[in-house]
Design a protein around this motif. Structure first.
Motif, PDB file in Angstrom:
ATOM      1  N   GLN A 268       0.823  -1.216   0.000  1.00 35.67           N
ATOM      2  CA  GLN A 268       0.000   0.000   0.000  1.00 35.67           C
ATOM      3  C   GLN A 268       0.857   1.267   0.000  1.00 35.67           C
ATOM      4  O   GLN A 268       0.554   2.229  -0.706  1.00 35.67           O
ATOM      5  CB  GLN A 268      -0.928  -0.013   1.222  1.00 35.67           C
ATOM      6  N   TYR A 269       1.937   1.222   0.769  1.00 39.85           N
ATOM      7  CA  TYR A 269       2.801   2.406   0.844  1.00 39.85           C
ATOM      8  C   TYR A 269       3.475   2.680  -0.505  1.00 39.85           C
ATOM      9  O   TYR A 269       3.652   3.839  -0.890  1.00 39.85           O
ATOM     10  CB  TYR A 269       3.861   2.224   1.939  1.00 39.85           C
ATOM     11  N   THR A 270       3.846   1.620  -1.217  1.00 45.24           N
ATOM     12  CA  THR A 270       4.461   1.787  -2.551  1.00 45.24           C
ATOM     13  C   THR A 270       3.512   2.549  -3.463  1.00 45.24           C
ATOM     14  O   THR A 270       3.902   3.509  -4.135  1.00 45.24           O
ATOM     15  CB  THR A 270       4.767   0.410  -3.196  1.00 45.24           C
ATOM     16  N   TRP A 271       2.251   2.108  -3.495  1.00 42.23           N
ATOM     17  CA  TRP A 271       1.272   2.751  -4.387  1.00 42.23           C
ATOM     18  C   TRP A 271       0.992   4.197  -3.973  1.00 42.23           C
ATOM     19  O   TRP A 271       0.852   5.073  -4.828  1.00 42.23           O
ATOM     20  CB  TRP A 271      -0.024   1.932  -4.400  1.00 42.23           C
ATOM     21  N   ILE A 272       0.930   4.437  -2.664  1.00 42.13           N
ATOM     22  CA  ILE A 272       0.684   5.812  -2.194  1.00 42.13           C
ATOM     23  C   ILE A 272       1.812   6.730  -2.647  1.00 42.13           C
ATOM     24  O   ILE A 272       1.571   7.845  -3.137  1.00 42.13           O
ATOM     25  CB  ILE A 272       0.548   5.844  -0.656  1.00 42.13           C
ATOM     26  N   THR A 273       3.068   6.265  -2.501  1.00 39.45           N
ATOM     27  CA  THR A 273       4.207   7.105  -2.898  1.00 39.45           C
ATOM     28  C   THR A 273       4.221   7.357  -4.404  1.00 39.45           C
ATOM     29  O   THR A 273       4.579   8.458  -4.850  1.00 39.45           O
ATOM     30  CB  THR A 273       5.539   6.456  -2.474  1.00 39.45           C
ATOM     31  N   LEU A 274       3.804   6.360  -5.196  1.00 36.66           N
ATOM     32  CA  LEU A 274       3.749   6.538  -6.659  1.00 36.66           C
ATOM     33  C   LEU A 274       2.635   7.497  -7.058  1.00 36.66           C
ATOM     34  O   LEU A 274       2.816   8.352  -7.940  1.00 36.66           O
ATOM     35  CB  LEU A 274       3.553   5.182  -7.350  1.00 36.66           C
ATOM     36  N   LEU A 275       1.478   7.383  -6.409  1.00 35.44           N
ATOM     37  CA  LEU A 275       0.369   8.306  -6.683  1.00 35.44           C
ATOM     38  C   LEU A 275       0.760   9.734  -6.343  1.00 35.44           C
ATOM     39  O   LEU A 275       0.492  10.675  -7.109  1.00 35.44           O
ATOM     40  CB  LEU A 275      -0.870   7.896  -5.881  1.00 35.44           C
ATOM     41  N   LEU A 276       1.422   9.895  -5.199  1.00 35.33           N
ATOM     42  CA  LEU A 276       1.852  11.238  -4.787  1.00 35.33           C
ATOM     43  C   LEU A 276       2.945  11.786  -5.699  1.00 35.33           C
ATOM     44  O   LEU A 276       3.022  12.997  -5.931  1.00 35.33           O
ATOM     45  CB  LEU A 276       2.344  11.210  -3.335  1.00 35.33           C
ATOM     46  N   ALA A 277       3.801  10.895  -6.219  1.00 36.60           N
ATOM     47  CA  ALA A 277       4.848  11.328  -7.157  1.00 36.60           C
ATOM     48  C   ALA A 277       4.213  11.937  -8.402  1.00 36.60           C
ATOM     49  O   ALA A 277       4.663  12.983  -8.908  1.00 36.60           O
ATOM     50  CB  ALA A 277       5.736  10.148  -7.540  1.00 36.60           C
ATOM     51  N   LEU A 278       3.162  11.309  -8.902  1.00 36.50           N
ATOM     52  CA  LEU A 278       2.456  11.834 -10.078  1.00 36.50           C
ATOM     53  C   LEU A 278       1.749  13.149  -9.746  1.00 36.50           C
ATOM     54  O   LEU A 278       1.785  14.100 -10.528  1.00 36.50           O
ATOM     55  CB  LEU A 278       1.440  10.800 -10.578  1.00 36.50           C
ATOM     56  N   TYR A 279       1.118  13.193  -8.594  1.00 38.44           N
ATOM     57  CA  TYR A 279       0.395  14.414  -8.189  1.00 38.44           C
ATOM     58  C   TYR A 279       1.354  15.599  -8.040  1.00 38.44           C
ATOM     59  O   TYR A 279       1.085  16.697  -8.542  1.00 38.44           O
ATOM     60  CB  TYR A 279      -0.339  14.161  -6.865  1.00 38.44           C
ATOM     61  N   SER A 281       4.105  16.059  -9.458  1.00 38.33           N
ATOM     62  CA  SER A 281       4.659  16.447 -10.762  1.00 38.33           C
ATOM     63  C   SER A 281       3.599  17.068 -11.664  1.00 38.33           C
ATOM     64  O   SER A 281       3.855  17.338 -12.836  1.00 38.33           O
ATOM     65  CB  SER A 281       5.273  15.217 -11.449  1.00 38.33           C
ATOM     66  N   GLY A 282       2.403  17.283 -11.126  1.00 33.34           N
ATOM     67  CA  GLY A 282       1.320  17.902 -11.893  1.00 33.34           C
ATOM     68  C   GLY A 282       0.609  16.942 -12.835  1.00 33.34           C
ATOM     69  O   GLY A 282      -0.157  17.373 -13.697  1.00 33.34           O
ATOM     70  N   ARG A 283       0.852  15.659 -12.668  1.00 27.68           N
ATOM     71  CA  ARG A 283       0.231  14.655 -13.543  1.00 27.68           C
ATOM     72  C   ARG A 283      -0.989  14.047 -12.841  1.00 27.68           C
ATOM     73  O   ARG A 283      -1.057  12.855 -12.553  1.00 27.68           O
ATOM     74  CB  ARG A 283       1.249  13.581 -13.901  1.00 27.68           C
ATOM     75  N   CYS A 284      -1.983  14.905 -12.583  1.00 19.82           N
ATOM     76  CA  CYS A 284      -3.150  14.484 -11.806  1.00 19.82           C
ATOM     77  C   CYS A 284      -3.999  13.447 -12.540  1.00 19.82           C
ATOM     78  O   CYS A 284      -4.540  12.524 -11.922  1.00 19.82           O
ATOM     79  CB  CYS A 284      -3.999  15.700 -11.441  1.00 19.82           C
ATOM     80  N   TRP A 285      -4.136  13.597 -13.865  1.00 18.92           N
ATOM     81  CA  TRP A 285      -4.914  12.614 -14.632  1.00 18.92           C
ATOM     82  C   TRP A 285      -4.228  11.245 -14.579  1.00 18.92           C
ATOM     83  O   TRP A 285      -4.896  10.208 -14.458  1.00 18.92           O
ATOM     84  CB  TRP A 285      -5.084  13.065 -16.087  1.00 18.92           C
ATOM     85  N   ASP A 286      -2.888  11.259 -14.690  1.00 17.59           N
ATOM     86  CA  ASP A 286      -2.151   9.998 -14.596  1.00 17.59           C
ATOM     87  C   ASP A 286      -2.291   9.379 -13.208  1.00 17.59           C
ATOM     88  O   ASP A 286      -2.319   8.150 -13.062  1.00 17.59           O
ATOM     89  CB  ASP A 286      -0.668  10.219 -14.907  1.00 17.59           C
ATOM     90  N   CYS A 287      -2.389  10.245 -12.205  1.00 16.02           N
ATOM     91  CA  CYS A 287      -2.571   9.774 -10.833  1.00 16.02           C
ATOM     92  C   CYS A 287      -3.900   9.017 -10.708  1.00 16.02           C
ATOM     93  O   CYS A 287      -3.952   7.916 -10.140  1.00 16.02           O
ATOM     94  CB  CYS A 287      -2.541  10.965  -9.878  1.00 16.02           C
ATOM     95  N   LEU A 306      -5.133   5.460   0.214  1.00  7.81           N
ATOM     96  CA  LEU A 306      -5.062   5.428  -1.250  1.00  7.81           C
ATOM     97  C   LEU A 306      -6.202   6.228  -1.864  1.00  7.81           C
ATOM     98  O   LEU A 306      -6.009   6.981  -2.835  1.00  7.81           O
ATOM     99  CB  LEU A 306      -5.097   3.979  -1.736  1.00  7.81           C
ATOM    100  N   TYR A 307      -7.404   6.066  -1.322  1.00  7.64           N
ATOM    101  CA  TYR A 307      -8.545   6.847  -1.818  1.00  7.64           C
ATOM    102  C   TYR A 307      -8.311   8.344  -1.633  1.00  7.64           C
ATOM    103  O   TYR A 307      -8.572   9.147  -2.541  1.00  7.64           O
ATOM    104  CB  TYR A 307      -9.829   6.422  -1.093  1.00  7.64           C
ATOM    105  N   ASN A 308      -7.836   8.731  -0.456  1.00 11.18           N
ATOM    106  CA  ASN A 308      -7.588  10.156  -0.191  1.00 11.18           C
ATOM    107  C   ASN A 308      -6.529  10.726  -1.119  1.00 11.18           C
ATOM    108  O   ASN A 308      -6.605  11.897  -1.515  1.00 11.18           O
ATOM    109  CB  ASN A 308      -7.162  10.352   1.267  1.00 11.18           C
ATOM    110  N   THR A 309      -5.535   9.910  -1.465  1.00 10.77           N
ATOM    111  CA  THR A 309      -4.497  10.360  -2.400  1.00 10.77           C
ATOM    112  C   THR A 309      -5.088  10.626  -3.777  1.00 10.77           C
ATOM    113  O   THR A 309      -4.739  11.600  -4.445  1.00 10.77           O
ATOM    114  CB  THR A 309      -3.370   9.308  -2.503  1.00 10.77           C
ATOM    115  N   ALA A 310      -6.028   9.758  -4.191  1.00  9.31           N
ATOM    116  CA  ALA A 310      -6.712   9.974  -5.471  1.00  9.31           C
ATOM    117  C   ALA A 310      -7.617  11.198  -5.393  1.00  9.31           C
ATOM    118  O   ALA A 310      -7.736  11.973  -6.360  1.00  9.31           O
ATOM    119  CB  ALA A 310      -7.521   8.744  -5.851  1.00  9.31           C
ATOM    120  N   LEU A 311      -8.259  11.417  -4.233  1.00  5.52           N
ATOM    121  CA  LEU A 311      -9.160  12.565  -4.060  1.00  5.52           C
ATOM    122  C   LEU A 311      -8.420  13.901  -4.147  1.00  5.52           C
ATOM    123  O   LEU A 311      -9.000  14.912  -4.541  1.00  5.52           O
ATOM    124  CB  LEU A 311      -9.889  12.454  -2.723  1.00  5.52           C
ATOM    125  N   ILE A 312      -7.130  13.895  -3.783  1.00  2.28           N
ATOM    126  CA  ILE A 312      -6.332  15.130  -3.908  1.00  2.28           C
ATOM    127  C   ILE A 312      -6.295  15.573  -5.375  1.00  2.28           C
ATOM    128  O   ILE A 312      -6.426  16.761  -5.690  1.00  2.28           O
ATOM    129  CB  ILE A 312      -4.897  14.911  -3.395  1.00  2.28           C
TER     130      ILE A 312
END
Length: 415
Positions: A268-279, A281-287, A306-312
């Motif tokens: 779970q932590y791996t995916w959260i860090t990857l989602l935040l990396a995209l966010y 970098s301004g790649r919200c759609w990719d996130c 994970l849901y909250n990271t997507a909600l950002i």
């Protein structure tokens, strides 16, 4: 045979038929090795009374017995005798400092060490192991400033630090949150041609990622790979997180692919860090795209974080419909909906100029007994103001009982 009172109690003196110091010293060593403290003490005192001197090796063999099995006074008596006879070695100083630190604390040991350092005869005897002993006890007390001072004094006395010394330094500095010092000690170790252990390199990577020094973390990681060391998931996650924080999303995903090639499974932590990396970098759609990929392939890993990271990303893009869908999914799965989750959806409504939808989300939040915070009120009121929903603004202000909230909003509008 007369008896002699000593710190051990009553020490019986023996008439020694054997007069050879070397032979008697060997006996003393054997008794000490067998932990026969009383017999060894009687032989030691009998030799001294007879004008015979035990060897330095014999005294160094007896000293640990006093350190581990007798009062501190016994060990100090032996230490003073050895120092007076010029028999004290680096090992002698190490043993007595350990005894003092264990019995009286590191402060007393440090005071004794400082006095020893000032003595001309002792300066030549003190070695790096003696310094390691003091570094260990000061480090155990979390006195990192004293540890740093001892490290500098080690250099001043032209003593080369051992692998153990740098291991101690790095571990102490990392535990005390002194990342800069930990990295400096590690670099000095490399300059001296020492090969760091796996534990040291893991600690250094943790320090580098904490300080945002991802390049140094990557080079240390590469060194570990070349050495065939164990690269765990925590290590990968730490570097991915550091890369993501610095906007290095492409490198973060390279580390992710390397993680998979190593036979590890992302958590779970791996995916959260990857989602935040995209966010970041301004790649919200990719996130959002990645989130749905996780939802499809790894549904069991989905949690509220994970849901909250997507909600950002939904908030940033003003994707209020998408945000609502994720919010309802969280409810359906029985996940915890915190004030943070609602705030992101209300924020998305604000960005998309959907004040009425924001109000419905706000009301739902109240009905679910989730207490709104200052950020909730600021966002919902801003949305209502831009939608000219003045009655709703008054109701929210009245319900919130926050006298300063209106002033905060006016200041934001003026800005």
């Amino acid at each position: 045979m007369p008896d002699k009172k000593s710190e051990h109690g009553v020490s019986r003196l023996h008439f020694l038929e054997e007069r050879d110091e070397e032979t008697l010293s060997r006996r003393l060593i054997k008794l000490s090795q067998n932990n026969k403290v009383r017999s060894a003490t009687e032989l030691f005192d009998s030799m001294r009374t007879s004008g015979l001197q035990p060897s330095a090796h014999a005294c160094n063999s007896l000293l640990p017995c006093y350190v581990h099995r007798s009062p501190l006074a016994d060990a100090m008596r032996m230490f003073e005798f050895m120092k007076a006879k010029g028999m004290a070695t680096g090992h002698t100083y190490t043993l007595i400092l350990k005894a003092v630190a264990s019995n009286q604390g590191y402060v007393s040991a440090l005071e004794m060490f400082n006095k020893i350092e000032e003595e001309e005869d002792s300066k030549k005897i003190i070695d790096v192991i003696v310094y390691n002993t003091m570094i260990y006890f000061c480090g155990r007390a979390k006195e990192w400033m004293l540890v740093e001072r001892l490290w500098r004094r080690l250099e001043q006395h032209s003593l080369n630090g051992t692998l153990l010394a740098y291991d101690l330094l790095d571990n102490i500095f990392v535990q005390c949150g002194q990342s800069e010092l930990a990295i400096a000690a590690y670099q000095e170790m490399l300059q001296k041609g020492l090969d760091p252990s796996e534990d040291i390199m893991k600690a250094i990577i943790a320090s580098c990622t904490k300080e945002g020094k991802w390049e140094f973390a990557m080079s240390t990681f590469s060194r570990m790979m070349r050495a065939g060391m164990n690269l765990g998931l925590i290590l990968f996650n730490s570097i991915i997180n550091s890369l993501g924080k610095d906007g290095q999303d492409e490198l973060a995903f390279r580390m992710y692919h390397l993680l998979k090639q190593s036979g590890l499974k992302p958590d779970q932590y791996t995916w959260i860090t990857l989602l935040l990396a995209l966010y970041r970098s301004g790649r919200c759609w990719d996130c959002l795209k990645l989130f749905h990929g996780i939802k499809g392939k790894h549904p069991t890993l989905l949690n509220d974080h994970l849901y909250n990271t997507a909600l950002i990303s939904c908030e940033k893009l003003g994707q209020w419909e998408h945000g609502l869908q994720l919010l309802w999914l969280m409810e359906k799965r029985g996940l915890k909906l915190s004030v943070v989750s609602y705030n992101h959806v209300i924020g998305a409504c604000e960005v998309a100029s959907k004040p009425k939808v924001a109000l419905k989300v706000y009301q739902r939040m109240i009905n679910q007994r989730c207490s709104p915070d200052t950020f909730t009120h600021l966002s919902i009121i801003r949305a209502c103001i831009w939608g000219s929903l003045w009655t709703e603004v008054e109701d929210i202000l009245e319900q919130s009982s926050m006298a300063t909230l209106w002033m905060d909003i006016q200041m934001q509008i003026l800005v």
